[in-house]
Scaffold this active site. Structure first.
Site, PDB file in Angstrom:
ATOM      1  N   THR A  65      -6.373  15.877  25.080  1.00 19.21           N
ATOM      2  CA  THR A  65      -6.003  15.541  25.584  1.00 19.21           C
ATOM      3  C   THR A  65      -4.840  14.694  26.033  1.00 19.21           C
ATOM      4  O   THR A  65      -5.443  14.296  26.542  1.00 19.21           O
ATOM      5  CB  THR A  65      -5.337  17.118  26.503  1.00 19.21           C
ATOM      6  OG1 THR A  65      -5.766  18.100  26.001  1.00 19.21           O
ATOM      7  CG2 THR A  65      -3.774  17.739  26.703  1.00 19.21           C
ATOM      8  N   THR A  80      -2.370  17.637  22.177  1.00 24.06           N
ATOM      9  CA  THR A  80      -3.714  17.669  21.736  1.00 24.06           C
ATOM     10  C   THR A  80      -3.971  17.808  20.735  1.00 24.06           C
ATOM     11  O   THR A  80      -3.535  18.410  20.082  1.00 24.06           O
ATOM     12  CB  THR A  80      -3.877  18.774  22.911  1.00 24.06           C
ATOM     13  OG1 THR A  80      -5.489  18.644  23.044  1.00 24.06           O
ATOM     14  CG2 THR A  80      -3.665  19.945  22.383  1.00 24.06           C
TER      15      THR A  80
END
Ligand code: DON
Length: 622
Positions: free
Chosen positions: A431, A449
C-alpha cells in the site's frame, strides 16, 4: 473507570508551527541529486536533444552543472531530514521521489491538487511497482477550496464467480496460501476507474497531461532505488513462479539492482491505451483481453464482464470532530475513517496532552480504545453495499460514551473480556499513501494498494502491471485471521462483486474550516492506529508535522491480545509499567506504517511536508 471529560479547542491548541519557522529545508542529499542528475543526463543525452557535436560537450557539462544547481535549490527533501519541508504554493508528499516530482510539475503547470494526485498515482504505478498500481485499488478523499468534500471508493471487488468458501479446503480449513498469492487472490482492479473519475469531475487537466509523465517513465526507464531493489530481491522467489513477471521485472534472468534502469515497455503501452480510450482502455479492449488471458493461465476468476461492469463510486466522506478540529476521512468499504473517528471520540475525553507522549498512561489509554474499536471493526464493518454497516452510530459521540465507560484507565482489560458494542440491526442505512495541497488550498489524501508488496506476484502478461492479492482482505473464514491477524465476520464475508474491507485511512483534518493536516499511511491493520497517532501527536502533543510522523508508534488490534511497539520506542521503565498494568507487550518485527503528510499553517500560508523515515519517500514543494 473513566476520567473527567477533557475537551480542548483545535483553534487554540496548536503551537507547532512557531517551532519550525526557521526550518526552510533545502535538501541536497546524495540520493536525490543522483536521481535528478540521472534524469537530467538522460534528457541531455537523448538523441532528440539538440546538442550533438563533440565541440558542444562543454555545453552539455555546463547544463549538467546547471541541473545540479537547480536540484540543490529546489525545496525537495526525503525522510532523512529532521524538520518538515516548507513550501509556499503547493506540495506533494509520496512514497517515491520521482513520483513526487511528477506531481509537483503538474502543480507548477497550473494543475490543481486532483490533477497532481492523479499524475502522482500513475507515476507511482511505474516507479513504485511494489505498491503504486493500476492493478489494484484505493481511496481518494478530496476537500476542495470552496468547501466541497467528497471521496472516491475504487477498492477492488470480488469477481462475480467468487464464492464464500473459495479459500476453504474440503475439511473447511482456510487456505491462506491461495488468498494471499496467485491467481485466485486477485480482485477486480479499481485504480484506473477511480483516478480517471476523480480527474474528470474535480481535476482541470486533460488525460494526456497527467498520464504523459508516467508513460515517459515507463518507456524510457528510471533508476531503481535502494528500496525497490531490496523488495524485488526479497520477492524474487515469488517472481520466478510467473513467466510474465519474469519477463517484465527480471534483468537478464536476475533481480534488478540499485542503479539499474527499469524500462517497462508493456506497461507504457497499457498506459497509452488508457490515455487514448480512458477507462475503456483498461476495462475493455486489449488490456482487458490480456488480463483475462492471464487469469485463464492459472484458474483466476476475473472475467471480461467483471472488468466491464466495474465502477468507481463517489461517496460522501465520513465526518467527525476532535478537540474542535473537523476530521474527514474514508467510509466503507474502508474501515479506516469510521474506526479512526471512533478512536478519536473515545480519546477526546482524556487529557492526552497532560498525560504526555509515550507515557504508560497515554499508551494504555490508546491501547484500550484500540481494542474496543477493532472489536467493533470485526463485527460491524464490511462493504456497506452488501451489509448494513451502522456508520452513523459508530461515528456518534453517544456511542463512544457507552464504549468509553468500559475503559479502565489503570489496568488492561484482557481481549477475551472485550467484545463489540450492541447496535440494533439494520440502522438506516503493501500500500502507499500520497498527500497533495495546491496553491488554492484544494487538498487530496489518497491511499492505494495491491495489498502485499507486488500484490499477487502476477504481472498481466503483455500488459506489464502487477495484479493485487486483495481477496485476502475478506474474512475467508469468519473467525480466522488474515495476513494482518485481523478477524472479521459476516459483514466481511466473500460475496460476488462485494468489496473487501480495508483499513486504509486517507484523512484530512480541518481547522477553522480550512485544510490543516493531510495524512495517511500503508501498513495493513496498523494503518488506522498509525494515522491516529500522527493526529494525536500534532493536536495533543503539539509536535511539528515531521516530529509527529517520525515519532515511535504502538499498536493494538484487540486480537492478538498484544500491545506492539516499535524497536527502541519504549524504555525499560515504561515497558515494565505497562506490563504491571496487565499488557502483553511485544516489540514488532519491522516498523509501523509509512506516513506521508502535509500540514498547512494558515497564519503564514506555509505548507509543511513530512515523509516517514521508515520509507524512502519524498516531499516536493514550490
Ligand atoms: O486495504 C487494506 O487494509 C490492506 N490491503 C492494506 C495493505 C497494506 O497496507 C500493505 N502495506 N504495508
Amino acid at each position: 473507570m473513566g476520567d473527567a471529560p477533557f475537551l480542548d479547542n483545535c483553534i487554540g491548541i496548536n503551537r507547532t508551527i512557531g517551532r519550525n519557522n526557521a526550518s526552510h529545508e533545502k535538501s541536497n542529499s546524495l540520493a536525490q541529486i543522483t536521481v535528478l542528475l540521472w534524469i537530467g543526463q538522460r534528457l541531455i543525452t537523448k538523441p532528440s536533444f539538440p546538442i550533438t557535436s563533440r565541440k558542444n560537450s562543454m555545453i552539455r557539462s555546463s547544463l549538467m552543472y546547471f541541473f545540479s544547481a537547480i536540484v540543490c535549490l529546489s525545496s525537495f527533501a526525503s525522510s532523512s531530514s529532521k524538520r518538515p519541508v516548507q513550501a509556499k504554493h503547493g506540495m506533494v508528499v509520496s512514497a517515491e521521489k520521482i513520483a513526487s516530482s511528477v506531481g509537483l510539475e503538474i502543480l507548477k503547470e497550473g494543475g490543481n491538487a486532483v490533477d497532481a494526485a492523479v499524475a502522482t498515482g500513475f507515476a507511482l504505478a511505474v516507479t513504485f511497482p511494489q505498491a503504486g498500481n493500476i492493478g489494484g485499488g484505493g481511496y481518494m478523499v478530496i476537500r476542495m477550496a470552496d468547501g466541497r468534500t467528497t471521496s472516491f471508493d475504487y477498492r477492488e471487488q470480488a469477481p462475480a464467480k467468487a464464492t464464500r468458501d473459495m479459500f476453504l479446503d474440503v475439511n473447511g480449513h482456510f487456505l491462506s496460501s491461495k488468498s494471499e498469492q496467485g491467481y485466485l487472490s486477485a480482485g477486480v482492479p479499481g485504480s484506473v476507474a477511480g483516478m480517471l473519475d476523480a480527474l474528470e469531475k474535480y481535476g482541470t487537466m486533460k488525460r494526456d497531461q497527467v498520464l504523459t509523465p508516467a508513460i515517459r517513465l515507463a518507456e524510457k526507464g528510471f533508476p531503481v532505488g535502494a528500496g525497490l531493489a531490496k523488495v524485488m530481491n526479497e520477492k524474487w522467489r515469488e517472481f520466478k513462479l510467473y513467466s510474465s513477471t519474469m519477463k517484465a521485472f527480471a534483468r537478464k534472468g536476475k533481480p534488478y539492482r540499485r542503479g539499474d534502469t527499469l524500462i517497462q515497455k508493456e506497461l507504457a503501452e497499457t498506459l497509452k491505451r488508457i490515455l487514448k480510450d480512458g477507462k475503456d482502455g483498461f476495462y475493455q479492449g486489449k488490456t482487458a483481453e490480456l488480463l483475462v488471458k492471464e487469469m485463464k493461465k492459472g484458474g483466476g476468476l476475473i472475467s471480461q464482464e467483471d472488468l466491464k461492469a466495474y465502477q468507481a463510486l463517489e461517496k460522501p466522506v465520513v465526518e467527525g470532530t476532535y478537540r474542535g478540529c473537523d476530521i474527514i476521512s474514508m467510509g466503507p468499504s474502508s474501515s479506516g475513517g469510521v474506526v479512526l473517528i471512533h478512536l478519536l471520540n473515545l480519546l477526546e475525553r482524556y487529557d492526552i496532552a497532560t498525560s504526555g507522549f509515550g507515557t504508560p498512561r497515554t499508551i494504555s489509554l490508546m491501547a484500550e480504545a484500540m481494542k474496543l474499536a477493532y472489536a467493533d471493526r470485526a463485527e460491524f464493518l464490511g462493504d456497506a453495499g452488501f451489509y448494513p454497516v451502522p456508520v452513523k452510530k459508530l461515528l456518534s459521540k453517544e456511542y463512544a460514551d457507552g464504549r468509553a465507560a468500559l475503559i479502565d484507565t489503570v489496568r488492561a482489560t484482557p481481549s477475551t473480556e472485550i467484545s463489540h458494542g450492541t447496535i440494533p440491526p439494520h440502522e438506516e442505512t503493501e500500500t502507499t499513501h500520497y498527500s497533495v495541497v495546491d496553491k488554492w488550498r484544494n487538498a487530496v489524501s489518497t491511499t492505494t494498494t495491491i495489498n502485499s508488496w507486488f500484490g499477487s506476484g502476477i504481472v498481466v502478461g503483455g500488459a506489464g502491471f502487477f495484479l493485487n492479492n486483495e481477496m485476502d482482505d475478506f474474512s475467508g473464514k469468519p473467525g480466522t485471521p488474515n495476513q494482518y491477524g485481523l478477524l472479521g465476520g459476516e459483514a466481511n464475508s466473500i460475496q460476488p462483486n462485494k468489496r473487501m474491507l480495508s483499513a486504509m485511512t486517507p484523512t484530512i483534518v480541518l481547522k477553522d474550516n480550512q485544510p490543516y493536516l493531510v495524512v495517511g499511511s500503508p501498513g495493513g491493520s496498523t494503518i488506522i492506529t498509525t494515522v491516529l497517532q500522527v493526529v494525536l501527536n500534532v493536536i495533543d502533543h503539539k509536535m511539528n508535522v515531521k516530529e509527529a510522523v517520525d515519532a515511535k508508534r504502538i499498536h493494538h488490534q484487540w486480537y492478538p491480545d498484544t500491545l506492539f511497539f516499535e524497536h527502541k520506542s519504549l524504555s525499560k521503565k515504561v515497558a515494565k509499567s505497562l506490563r504491571k498494568r496487565g499488557y502483553n507487550v511485544a516489540e514488532r518485527t519491522g516498523s509501523q506504517g509509512r506516513v506521508e503528510a502535509i500540514l498547512v499553517d494558515r497564519k503564514n500560508g506555509i505548507l509543511y511536508g513530512a515523509t516517514d523515515p521508515r520509507g524512502h519517500g519524498a516531499v516536493a514543494g514550490y
